[in-house]
Scaffold this motif. Structure first.
Motif, PDB file in Angstrom:
ATOM      1  N   ASP A  12     -10.849 -48.788  -8.241  1.00  0.00           N
ATOM      2  CA  ASP A  12     -10.105 -49.561  -7.256  1.00  0.00           C
ATOM      3  C   ASP A  12      -8.642 -49.186  -7.418  1.00  0.00           C
ATOM      4  OD1 ASP A  12      -8.756 -51.454  -5.750  1.00  0.00           O
ATOM      5  OD2 ASP A  12     -10.156 -53.054  -6.214  1.00  0.00           O
ATOM      6  N   GLY A  13      -8.143 -48.316  -6.530  1.00  0.00           N
ATOM      7  CA  GLY A  13      -6.764 -47.841  -6.646  1.00  0.00           C
ATOM      8  C   GLY A  13      -5.752 -48.956  -6.520  1.00  0.00           C
ATOM      9  N   ALA A  14      -6.016 -49.922  -5.653  1.00  0.00           N
ATOM     10  CA  ALA A  14      -5.085 -51.038  -5.484  1.00  0.00           C
ATOM     11  C   ALA A  14      -5.001 -51.864  -6.762  1.00  0.00           C
ATOM     12  CB  ALA A  14      -5.522 -51.910  -4.309  1.00  0.00           C
ATOM     13  N   LEU A  15      -6.131 -52.034  -7.441  1.00  0.00           N
ATOM     14  CA  LEU A  15      -6.123 -52.790  -8.693  1.00  0.00           C
ATOM     15  C   LEU A  15      -5.357 -52.049  -9.774  1.00  0.00           C
ATOM     16  CD1 LEU A  15      -7.008 -55.188 -10.379  1.00  0.00           C
ATOM     17  CD2 LEU A  15      -9.224 -54.070 -10.732  1.00  0.00           C
ATOM     18  N   ASP A  16      -5.551 -50.733  -9.868  1.00  0.00           N
ATOM     19  CA  ASP A  16      -4.770 -49.947 -10.828  1.00  0.00           C
ATOM     20  C   ASP A  16      -3.275 -50.035 -10.516  1.00  0.00           C
ATOM     21  OD1 ASP A  16      -6.606 -48.864 -12.719  1.00  0.00           O
ATOM     22  OD2 ASP A  16      -7.343 -47.474 -11.203  1.00  0.00           O
ATOM     23  N   LEU A  17      -2.921 -49.974  -9.237  1.00  0.00           N
ATOM     24  CA  LEU A  17      -1.515 -50.088  -8.848  1.00  0.00           C
ATOM     25  C   LEU A  17      -0.953 -51.447  -9.260  1.00  0.00           C
ATOM     26  CD1 LEU A  17       0.988 -48.988  -7.384  1.00  0.00           C
ATOM     27  CD2 LEU A  17       0.036 -49.914  -5.259  1.00  0.00           C
ATOM     28  N   LEU A  18      -1.727 -52.510  -9.045  1.00  0.00           N
ATOM     29  CA  LEU A  18      -1.278 -53.844  -9.442  1.00  0.00           C
ATOM     30  C   LEU A  18      -1.014 -53.902 -10.945  1.00  0.00           C
ATOM     31  CD1 LEU A  18      -0.932 -56.868  -8.492  1.00  0.00           C
ATOM     32  CD2 LEU A  18      -3.268 -57.200  -9.324  1.00  0.00           C
ATOM     33  N   LYS A  19      -1.884 -53.301 -11.736  1.00  0.00           N
ATOM     34  CA  LYS A  19      -1.700 -53.311 -13.194  1.00  0.00           C
ATOM     35  C   LYS A  19      -0.446 -52.543 -13.594  1.00  0.00           C
ATOM     36  CE  LYS A  19      -6.676 -53.583 -14.176  1.00  0.00           C
ATOM     37  NZ  LYS A  19      -7.845 -52.852 -14.740  1.00  0.00           N
ATOM     38  N   LEU A 207      -1.928 -59.612  -1.336  1.00  0.00           N
ATOM     39  CA  LEU A 207      -1.681 -58.688  -0.228  1.00  0.00           C
ATOM     40  C   LEU A 207      -1.784 -57.245  -0.692  1.00  0.00           C
ATOM     41  CD1 LEU A 207       1.280 -60.289   1.787  1.00  0.00           C
ATOM     42  CD2 LEU A 207      -1.153 -60.239   2.384  1.00  0.00           C
ATOM     43  N   LEU A 208      -1.248 -56.971  -1.873  1.00  0.00           N
ATOM     44  CA  LEU A 208      -1.297 -55.604  -2.403  1.00  0.00           C
ATOM     45  C   LEU A 208      -2.746 -55.170  -2.614  1.00  0.00           C
ATOM     46  CD1 LEU A 208       1.025 -54.108  -5.093  1.00  0.00           C
ATOM     47  CD2 LEU A 208      -1.435 -53.771  -5.269  1.00  0.00           C
ATOM     48  N   LEU A 209      -3.563 -56.041  -3.204  1.00  0.00           N
ATOM     49  CA  LEU A 209      -4.967 -55.688  -3.445  1.00  0.00           C
ATOM     50  C   LEU A 209      -5.714 -55.392  -2.153  1.00  0.00           C
ATOM     51  CD1 LEU A 209      -6.179 -58.112  -6.285  1.00  0.00           C
ATOM     52  CD2 LEU A 209      -5.665 -55.678  -6.454  1.00  0.00           C
ATOM     53  N   ARG A 210      -5.340 -56.083  -1.079  1.00  0.00           N
ATOM     54  CA  ARG A 210      -6.084 -55.941   0.174  1.00  0.00           C
ATOM     55  C   ARG A 210      -5.581 -54.814   1.059  1.00  0.00           C
ATOM     56  NH1 ARG A 210      -6.610 -62.463   1.553  1.00  0.00           N
ATOM     57  NH2 ARG A 210      -7.831 -62.964  -0.316  1.00  0.00           N
ATOM     58  N   HIS A 211      -4.325 -54.388   0.860  1.00  0.00           N
ATOM     59  CA  HIS A 211      -3.752 -53.435   1.810  1.00  0.00           C
ATOM     60  C   HIS A 211      -3.262 -52.137   1.161  1.00  0.00           C
ATOM     61  CE1 HIS A 211      -3.992 -56.411   5.007  1.00  0.00           C
ATOM     62  NE2 HIS A 211      -3.426 -57.298   4.204  1.00  0.00           N
ATOM     63  N   ALA A 212      -3.541 -51.941  -0.116  1.00  0.00           N
ATOM     64  CA  ALA A 212      -3.117 -50.707  -0.781  1.00  0.00           C
ATOM     65  C   ALA A 212      -4.324 -49.904  -1.251  1.00  0.00           C
ATOM     66  CB  ALA A 212      -2.197 -51.036  -1.957  1.00  0.00           C
ATOM     67  N   GLN A 213      -5.421 -50.007  -0.528  1.00  0.00           N
ATOM     68  CA  GLN A 213      -6.660 -49.358  -0.948  1.00  0.00           C
ATOM     69  C   GLN A 213      -6.576 -47.836  -0.937  1.00  0.00           C
ATOM     70  OE1 GLN A 213      -9.291 -50.889  -2.248  1.00  0.00           O
ATOM     71  NE2 GLN A 213      -8.255 -52.863  -2.047  1.00  0.00           N
ATOM     72  N   GLY A 214      -5.707 -47.277  -0.094  1.00  0.00           N
ATOM     73  CA  GLY A 214      -5.622 -45.830  -0.011  1.00  0.00           C
ATOM     74  C   GLY A 214      -4.830 -45.183  -1.126  1.00  0.00           C
ATOM     75  N   ILE A 215      -4.162 -45.964  -1.946  1.00  0.00           N
ATOM     76  CA  ILE A 215      -3.334 -45.431  -3.024  1.00  0.00           C
ATOM     77  C   ILE A 215      -4.194 -45.217  -4.262  1.00  0.00           C
ATOM     78  CG2 ILE A 215      -1.342 -45.901  -4.505  1.00  0.00           C
ATOM     79  CD1 ILE A 215      -0.172 -47.553  -2.246  1.00  0.00           C
ATOM     80  N   GLN A 216      -3.996 -44.084  -4.942  1.00  0.00           N
ATOM     81  CA  GLN A 216      -4.771 -43.769  -6.133  1.00  0.00           C
ATOM     82  C   GLN A 216      -3.833 -43.408  -7.283  1.00  0.00           C
ATOM     83  OE1 GLN A 216      -8.031 -44.129  -6.645  1.00  0.00           O
ATOM     84  NE2 GLN A 216      -8.329 -44.883  -4.553  1.00  0.00           N
ATOM     85  N   PRO A 217      -3.239 -44.402  -7.946  1.00  0.00           N
ATOM     86  CA  PRO A 217      -2.396 -44.113  -9.109  1.00  0.00           C
ATOM     87  C   PRO A 217      -3.256 -43.708 -10.296  1.00  0.00           C
ATOM     88  CG  PRO A 217      -2.698 -46.464  -8.885  1.00  0.00           C
ATOM     89  CD  PRO A 217      -3.386 -45.836  -7.701  1.00  0.00           C
ATOM     90  N   PRO A 218      -2.647 -43.231 -11.377  1.00  0.00           N
ATOM     91  CA  PRO A 218      -3.443 -42.921 -12.571  1.00  0.00           C
ATOM     92  C   PRO A 218      -4.241 -44.144 -13.013  1.00  0.00           C
ATOM     93  CG  PRO A 218      -1.204 -42.111 -12.824  1.00  0.00           C
ATOM     94  CD  PRO A 218      -1.212 -42.944 -11.580  1.00  0.00           C
ATOM     95  N   PRO A 219      -5.516 -43.984 -13.308  1.00  0.00           N
ATOM     96  CA  PRO A 219      -6.323 -45.136 -13.703  1.00  0.00           C
ATOM     97  C   PRO A 219      -5.843 -45.736 -15.018  1.00  0.00           C
ATOM     98  CG  PRO A 219      -7.537 -43.108 -14.047  1.00  0.00           C
ATOM     99  CD  PRO A 219      -6.300 -42.730 -13.312  1.00  0.00           C
TER     100      PRO A 219
END
Length: 243
Positions: A12-19, A207-219
């Motif tokens: 989940d790229g959005a979840l990784d971004l949130l972390k 909002l970030l979790l729901r709308h940043a799905q296309g982003i793939q930061p380092p896991p």
């Protein structure tokens, strides 16, 4: 491939971004103690704890974490690094009067799991965590309401966006340091902004979790637990260097 299996295996790229953003917010907050007057960093620092709680809630809500083994591993890693982080935390934070933040997250995880799952063992652990948080809130970073915040996040994570206001109130209660409200009363911009950020942090994270799905930061994998005690040591070295 069945849809359920895809959900369990894909990152989940959005979840990784949130972390990553929560980690950045935490480092910015702790830079206030490096030796310079950086009080404004208190404001972005209010994002860190609610976003870590939201990441925990998102992990609990995912299909793969319903397995008992996965839950106990998650708890075990938190407990291990709660212990490993206490000495670096005490070395770096001046005049500390609480434990580091990980014990609060451990107890919050127990409460959220106890609510989410039916086994008697999980519910008993949740009750024990709540009782300890109620008896010793002064020893926990973010206190009793900090322990409730992961559960508040879990309850709203799959609901409409406006439900994010509920954990915002819990987040503000978790930050109820007298100095914060007193400073806001006397017109401190940092304190006023800090209160606002506490209220909107859960909502913005959702909002970030729901709308940043296309982003793939380092896991961010298990090695990331070491970043918590590690960043205290790095900032301590920096403070010694500039002293």
């Amino acid at each position: 491939m069945p849809r359920a299996i895809m959900h369990m295996t894909q990152r989940d790229g959005a979840l990784d971004l949130l972390k990553w953003l929560a980690l950045l917010s935490m480092v910015l907050d702790h830079l206030r103690y490096v030796g310079y007057s950086l009080d404004l960093l208190y404001v972005p620092g209010r994002l860190a704890f609610p976003w870590f709680c939201l990441a925990m809630a998102a992990n609990l809500a995912r299909v793969r974490t319903v397995t008992t083994d996965g839950q106990w591993r998650y708890l075990g890693w938190l407990l291990l690094f709660s212990a490993l982080s206490e000495i670096p935390y005490r070395m770096y934070i001046p005049d500390h009067d609480t434990l580091n933040v990980l014990p609060t997250l451990v107890m919050g995880l127990l409460v959220a799991r106890g609510w989410q799952h039916g086994p008697v063992q999980s519910r008993l652990l949740a009750v024990v965590a709540l009782v300890l948080a109620a008896l010793f809130p002064q020893r926990l970073m973010f206190g009793f309401f900090g322990v409730l915040l992961p559960l508040a996040m879990l309850l709203v994570i799959q609901r409409p966006w406006y439900f994010g206001l509920l954990p915002g109130l819990v987040c503000l209660a978790a930050n109820q340091w007298q100095v914060l409200y007193s400073a806001a009363w006397f017109g401190s911009g940092a304190a006023i902004l800090g209160i606002v950020v506490c209220l909107i942090a859960p909502f913005s994270g959702l909002l970030l979790l729901r709308h940043a799905q296309g982003i793939q930061p380092p896991p961010m994998r298990r090695w990331a637990y070491a970043l918590y005690p590690g960043h205290f040591l790095v900032l301590l070295a920096l403070r010694q260097l500039i002293a």
